[in-house]
Design a protein around this motif. Structure first.
Motif, PDB file in Angstrom:
ATOM      1  N   ARG A 107     -33.959 -11.263  -8.100  1.00  0.00           N
ATOM      2  CA  ARG A 107     -34.041 -10.410  -9.435  1.00  0.00           C
ATOM      3  C   ARG A 107     -33.382  -8.946  -9.328  1.00  0.00           C
ATOM      4  O   ARG A 107     -32.952  -8.105  -9.987  1.00  0.00           O
ATOM      5  N   THR A 108     -34.623  -8.953  -8.469  1.00  0.00           N
ATOM      6  CA  THR A 108     -35.372  -6.957  -8.291  1.00  0.00           C
ATOM      7  C   THR A 108     -34.070  -7.023  -7.251  1.00  0.00           C
ATOM      8  O   THR A 108     -33.234  -5.775  -7.398  1.00  0.00           O
ATOM      9  N   ALA A 109     -33.411  -7.480  -5.986  1.00  0.00           N
ATOM     10  CA  ALA A 109     -32.422  -7.145  -4.931  1.00  0.00           C
ATOM     11  C   ALA A 109     -31.011  -7.456  -5.769  1.00  0.00           C
ATOM     12  O   ALA A 109     -29.900  -6.490  -5.271  1.00  0.00           O
ATOM     13  N   ALA A 110     -30.603  -8.149  -7.011  1.00  0.00           N
ATOM     14  CA  ALA A 110     -29.167  -7.895  -7.435  1.00  0.00           C
ATOM     15  C   ALA A 110     -29.631  -6.570  -8.396  1.00  0.00           C
ATOM     16  O   ALA A 110     -27.894  -6.109  -8.629  1.00  0.00           O
ATOM     17  N   THR A 111     -30.687  -6.429  -8.855  1.00  0.00           N
ATOM     18  CA  THR A 111     -30.406  -5.203  -9.749  1.00  0.00           C
ATOM     19  C   THR A 111     -30.145  -3.944  -8.937  1.00  0.00           C
ATOM     20  O   THR A 111     -29.627  -3.364  -9.638  1.00  0.00           O
ATOM     21  N   GLN A 112     -30.212  -3.946  -7.761  1.00  0.00           N
ATOM     22  CA  GLN A 112     -30.021  -2.949  -6.915  1.00  0.00           C
ATOM     23  C   GLN A 112     -28.579  -2.801  -6.607  1.00  0.00           C
ATOM     24  O   GLN A 112     -28.447  -1.760  -6.283  1.00  0.00           O
ATOM     25  N   ILE A 113     -28.336  -3.971  -6.465  1.00  0.00           N
ATOM     26  CA  ILE A 113     -27.082  -3.990  -5.721  1.00  0.00           C
ATOM     27  C   ILE A 113     -25.673  -4.241  -6.459  1.00  0.00           C
ATOM     28  O   ILE A 113     -24.555  -3.505  -6.083  1.00  0.00           O
ATOM     29  N   ALA A 114     -25.694  -4.492  -7.668  1.00  0.00           N
ATOM     30  CA  ALA A 114     -24.507  -4.339  -8.876  1.00  0.00           C
ATOM     31  C   ALA A 114     -24.494  -3.322  -8.943  1.00  0.00           C
ATOM     32  O   ALA A 114     -23.025  -3.148  -9.623  1.00  0.00           O
ATOM     33  N   PRO A 115     -24.597  -2.298  -9.383  1.00  0.00           N
ATOM     34  CA  PRO A 115     -24.309  -1.285 -10.074  1.00  0.00           C
ATOM     35  C   PRO A 115     -23.090  -0.794  -8.596  1.00  0.00           C
ATOM     36  O   PRO A 115     -21.695  -0.253  -8.796  1.00  0.00           O
ATOM     37  N   LEU A 116     -23.246  -0.984  -7.258  1.00  0.00           N
ATOM     38  CA  LEU A 116     -22.129  -0.690  -6.525  1.00  0.00           C
ATOM     39  C   LEU A 116     -21.120  -2.026  -6.654  1.00  0.00           C
ATOM     40  O   LEU A 116     -20.083  -1.092  -6.828  1.00  0.00           O
ATOM     41  N   LEU A 117     -21.227  -2.940  -6.910  1.00  0.00           N
ATOM     42  CA  LEU A 117     -20.208  -4.664  -6.929  1.00  0.00           C
ATOM     43  C   LEU A 117     -19.483  -3.794  -8.376  1.00  0.00           C
ATOM     44  O   LEU A 117     -17.594  -4.238  -8.275  1.00  0.00           O
ATOM     45  N   ASP A 118     -19.740  -2.871  -9.023  1.00  0.00           N
ATOM     46  CA  ASP A 118     -19.312  -2.886 -10.617  1.00  0.00           C
ATOM     47  C   ASP A 118     -18.164  -1.674 -10.245  1.00  0.00           C
ATOM     48  O   ASP A 118     -17.352  -1.524 -10.729  1.00  0.00           O
ATOM     49  N   ARG A 119     -18.193  -1.213  -8.704  1.00  0.00           N
ATOM     50  CA  ARG A 119     -17.559   0.195  -8.290  1.00  0.00           C
ATOM     51  C   ARG A 119     -16.498  -0.960  -6.641  1.00  0.00           C
ATOM     52  O   ARG A 119     -15.962   0.439  -6.580  1.00  0.00           O
ATOM     53  N   MET A 120     -16.744  -1.802  -7.198  1.00  0.00           N
ATOM     54  CA  MET A 120     -15.551  -2.408  -5.656  1.00  0.00           C
ATOM     55  C   MET A 120     -13.988  -2.849  -6.668  1.00  0.00           C
ATOM     56  O   MET A 120     -13.653  -2.795  -7.760  1.00  0.00           O
ATOM     57  N   SER A 121     -13.017  -2.024  -4.796  1.00  0.00           N
ATOM     58  CA  SER A 121     -11.981  -1.462  -5.543  1.00  0.00           C
ATOM     59  C   SER A 121     -11.163  -3.199  -5.073  1.00  0.00           C
ATOM     60  O   SER A 121     -11.729  -4.066  -5.130  1.00  0.00           O
ATOM     61  N   ALA A 122      -9.693  -3.413  -5.708  1.00  0.00           N
ATOM     62  CA  ALA A 122      -8.824  -4.626  -5.742  1.00  0.00           C
ATOM     63  C   ALA A 122      -9.104  -5.083  -3.917  1.00  0.00           C
ATOM     64  O   ALA A 122      -9.530  -6.383  -3.408  1.00  0.00           O
ATOM     65  N   GLU A 123      -8.884  -4.141  -3.208  1.00  0.00           N
ATOM     66  CA  GLU A 123      -8.809  -4.762  -2.034  1.00  0.00           C
ATOM     67  C   GLU A 123     -10.766  -5.217  -1.216  1.00  0.00           C
ATOM     68  O   GLU A 123     -10.271  -6.031  -0.717  1.00  0.00           O
ATOM     69  N   GLN A 124     -11.433  -4.144  -1.547  1.00  0.00           N
ATOM     70  CA  GLN A 124     -12.992  -4.863  -1.516  1.00  0.00           C
ATOM     71  C   GLN A 124     -13.178  -6.143  -2.059  1.00  0.00           C
ATOM     72  O   GLN A 124     -14.044  -6.870  -1.599  1.00  0.00           O
ATOM     73  N   ILE A 125     -13.227  -6.469  -3.276  1.00  0.00           N
ATOM     74  CA  ILE A 125     -13.073  -7.811  -3.826  1.00  0.00           C
ATOM     75  C   ILE A 125     -12.158  -8.960  -2.945  1.00  0.00           C
ATOM     76  O   ILE A 125     -12.737  -9.897  -2.871  1.00  0.00           O
ATOM     77  N   GLY A 126     -11.082  -8.400  -2.677  1.00  0.00           N
ATOM     78  CA  GLY A 126     -10.132  -9.788  -1.950  1.00  0.00           C
ATOM     79  C   GLY A 126     -11.459  -9.670  -0.686  1.00  0.00           C
ATOM     80  O   GLY A 126     -10.714 -10.846   0.014  1.00  0.00           O
ATOM     81  N   HIS A 127     -11.233  -8.643   0.353  1.00  0.00           N
ATOM     82  CA  HIS A 127     -11.758  -8.618   1.312  1.00  0.00           C
ATOM     83  C   HIS A 127     -13.651  -9.223   1.106  1.00  0.00           C
ATOM     84  O   HIS A 127     -13.722 -10.590   1.725  1.00  0.00           O
TER      85      HIS A 127
END
Length: 284
Positions: A107-127
């Motif tokens: 949970r702690t790790a996900a809380t740290q990383i989640a804000p970055l995931l919400d800013r991923m581009s379509a290309e990064q999501i495809g990757h």
């Protein structure tokens, strides 16, 4: 995704199969390894990459200060229980304690990383989607190949090796007990494969909707929710066979085998305590 979040669990498990100095080296370099691994999944660059590194550092600061002391206590308690001879309650205690700590860490790790995931581009999501597909092909190659007899033989060999890492060379009777476990316990790999894909689909869905910040910590901490009921049933059957194996092996341990296993736990307790003592308060 869960592989990245679960790195520390993997390191802890690996520590139980290696010398304590190796575990310290692995933990001290885990942030670098995680950054390298994450790069292959998230394709982060520039300021986003720098922010990700800062978030990884923050997580490891938290983990060293909060999780490692807990692991040290658990390892010392496990050594005491093992020295006295294991009971079914001891196995349940160990599983529950590790799962509880894993949920907090994930949970702690996900809380740290989640804000970055919400800013991923379509290309990064495809990757990310392509990398997860590669992981799935690798999982299938390593776990689903071969006949049932071949897979059970592979399971027996792996379990024998793991037990011998703990207690030293097994007797022939102990090896035969391992083979019995491998033959009786249900195979779960097909269920695991489907469950991995379920979790991956959930993560990709929330990332595309930019909802990782709201939903990822809960998913990371409670990854078993939403499992196929058939998987839950099979997994419980597997765990019963695994616990029965451990109890039978425990009853058959020689004094030298038991002493080696207890010493391993106590070395890990010391190692976790040393690593925890190196925690440094973060500068605000």
């Amino acid at each position: 995704m869960k592989r990245a979040l679960g790195l520390l669990a993997a390191l802890a498990a690996g520590a139980l199969l290696s010398g304590c100095s190796s575990m310290r080296l692995a933990y001290d370099n885990a942030d670098t390894y995680l950054l390298w691994r994450a790069g292959s999944y998230f394709d982060l660059h520039g300021d986003t990459g720098d922010e990700f590194e800062e978030r990884i550092d923050a997580f490891f600061d938290w983990h060293r200060a909060n999780a490692l002391p807990h692991y040290a206590r658990l390892s010392e308690q496990a050594a005491k229980r093992l020295s006295d001879g294991l009971s079914p309650d001891d196995l349940v205690w160990g599983y529950d304690a590790l799962m509880a700590q894993a949920r907090v860490s994930l949970r702690t790790a996900a809380t740290q990383i989640a804000p970055l995931l919400d800013r991923m581009s379509a290309e990064q999501i495809g990757h990310l989607e392509r990398r997860l597909a590669e992981d799935n092909r690798k999982f299938a190659k390593e776990n689903l190949k071969g006949s049932e007899a071949e897979r059970r033989a592979r399971r027996a060999k792996q379990m024998k090796n793991r037990l011998e890492d703990w207690v030293g060379r097994l007797t022939q009777a102990q090896v035969e007990r391992v083979k019995l476990y491998a033959a009786r316990a249900p195979l779960t790999d097909e269920f695991r494969d489907r469950d991995r894909k379920r979790l991956q689909a959930e993560v990709l869905g929330m990332v595309r909707k930019r909802e990782a910040g709201k939903r990822l910590p809960e998913l990371a901490a409670n990854w078993q929710k939403g499992r196929d009921p058939a998987f839950v049933t099979v997994n419980e059957a597997w765990r019963r066979e695994f616990y029965a194996l451990l109890l039978d092996i425990d009853r058959s341990l020689s004094p030298a085998q038991r002493a080696k296993a207890v010493a391993n736990f106590r070395r890990y307790a010391e190692d976790f305590a040393v690593l925890a003592s190196q925690a440094e308060p973060r500068v605000k």
